[in-house]
Enzyme design. Structure first.
Site, PDB file in Angstrom:
ATOM      1  CG  ASP A 104      40.323  38.591  43.170  1.00 43.22           C
ATOM      2  OD1 ASP A 104      39.998  37.641  43.890  1.00 43.22           O
ATOM      3  OD2 ASP A 104      41.275  38.573  42.360  1.00 43.22           O
TER       4      ASP A 104
HETATM    5  N1  URA Z   1      41.096  34.961  39.178  1.00 41.89           N
HETATM    6  C1  URA Z   1      41.546  35.986  39.928  1.00 41.89           C
HETATM    7  O1  URA Z   1      42.730  36.125  40.145  1.00 41.89           O
HETATM    8  N2  URA Z   1      40.643  36.848  40.408  1.00 41.89           N
HETATM    9  C2  URA Z   1      39.326  36.747  40.173  1.00 41.89           C
HETATM   10  O2  URA Z   1      38.550  37.587  40.638  1.00 41.89           O
HETATM   11  C3  URA Z   1      38.877  35.677  39.393  1.00 41.89           C
HETATM   12  C4  URA Z   1      39.788  34.790  38.902  1.00 41.89           C
END
Ligand code: URA
Length: 237
Positions: A104
């Site tokens: 993310d």
């Molecule tokens: N899980 C998430 O919620 N976000 C990420 O960036 C990676 C794994």
């Protein structure tokens, strides 16, 4: 079939602009004949491309390990946000590397980039069960019941079923989570499903690779033996 200029660019010989001049100057031959037009389509398996008399190999298989900072999205282009490609030196971008899966925008930590599409696919696919390990800061404190729910295979609020995962409470508001798949916002959604929304998330490990010694925003090339280990973990012979 691939455009000659793209093939030469991915082989890391020169920038697009430099290539144009080099082609014009007759530095490149295709099956023994000088070729000036970069738009010509070639078959890298059959056609012999030489640069100043030396054969040009296809792009070197490259795997980069980036310590991703928050604030960058994991795509090659984005109309609004900065992308992780801005953190990658031009010489690697020219060789066609792209992020392996996604973190993310606000997630930090270990991100692989490669120009080996088959390897990228295996690393992302739940089929090969490559472990991804995260450090999370979150509301509440995780306990045994949460760990048991993770181990069983959590069902998210929208009904999505996750594979069994490992939750290791580290103390109040801190946990380590290991998953073998990469559903959208997976760790955040798993923790939210247990009433522990995450406010900071960092990936510390993927397979046998860790962030050890790598500052935030820095990157390094994987060594051949690290790539070999990664291939094995991702089920490649
Ligand atoms: N899980 C998430 O919620 N976000 C990420 O960036 C990676 C794994």
């Amino acid at each position: 079939m691939i455009r000659l200029d793209k093939f030469l660019g991915e082989a890391g010989l020169a920038s697009r602009r430099e290539l144009k001049a080099l082609l014009k100057a007759g530095a490149v031959t295709l099956n023994g004949r000088p070729v000036a037009d970069g738009a010509v389509k070639i078959d890298p398996e059959r056609d012999a491309v030489c640069f100043r008399g030396a054969p040009v190999e296809g792009p070197r298989r490259l795997v980069l390990l980036l310590h991703k900072p928050a604030g960058y999205v994991c795509s090659t282009e984005d109309p609004r946000d900065r992308t992780v490609m801005e953190l990658i030196p031009e010489r690697y971008r020219r060789q066609g590397v792209a992020p392996v899966g996604r973190l993310d925008k606000d997630t930090e930590g270990l991100l692989l980039l490669t120009n080996d599409g088959a390897l990228a696919h295996r690393l992302i696919s739940p089929k090969y069960r490559v472990e991804k390990c995260y450090y999370a800061r979150h509301a509440g404190t995780a306990g045994e019941a949460d760990a048991a729910a993770f181990a069983q295979g959590l069902v998210l609020r929208d009904g999505t079923r996750c594979r069994p995962a490992l939750l290791r409470p580290l103390g109040p508001g801190e946990s380590e989570i290991t998953v073998t798949e990469g559903k959208y916002h997976q760790v955040r959604r798993m923790m939210a499903a247990r009433g522990m929304p995450v406010d900071y998330l960092r990936r510390d490990r993927e397979g046998s690779l860790s962030l050890a010694g790598l500052e935030k925003g820095a990157l390094r090339e994987l060594r051949p033996e690290e790539i070999a280990a990664l291939r094995e973990e991702a089920g490649e012979k």
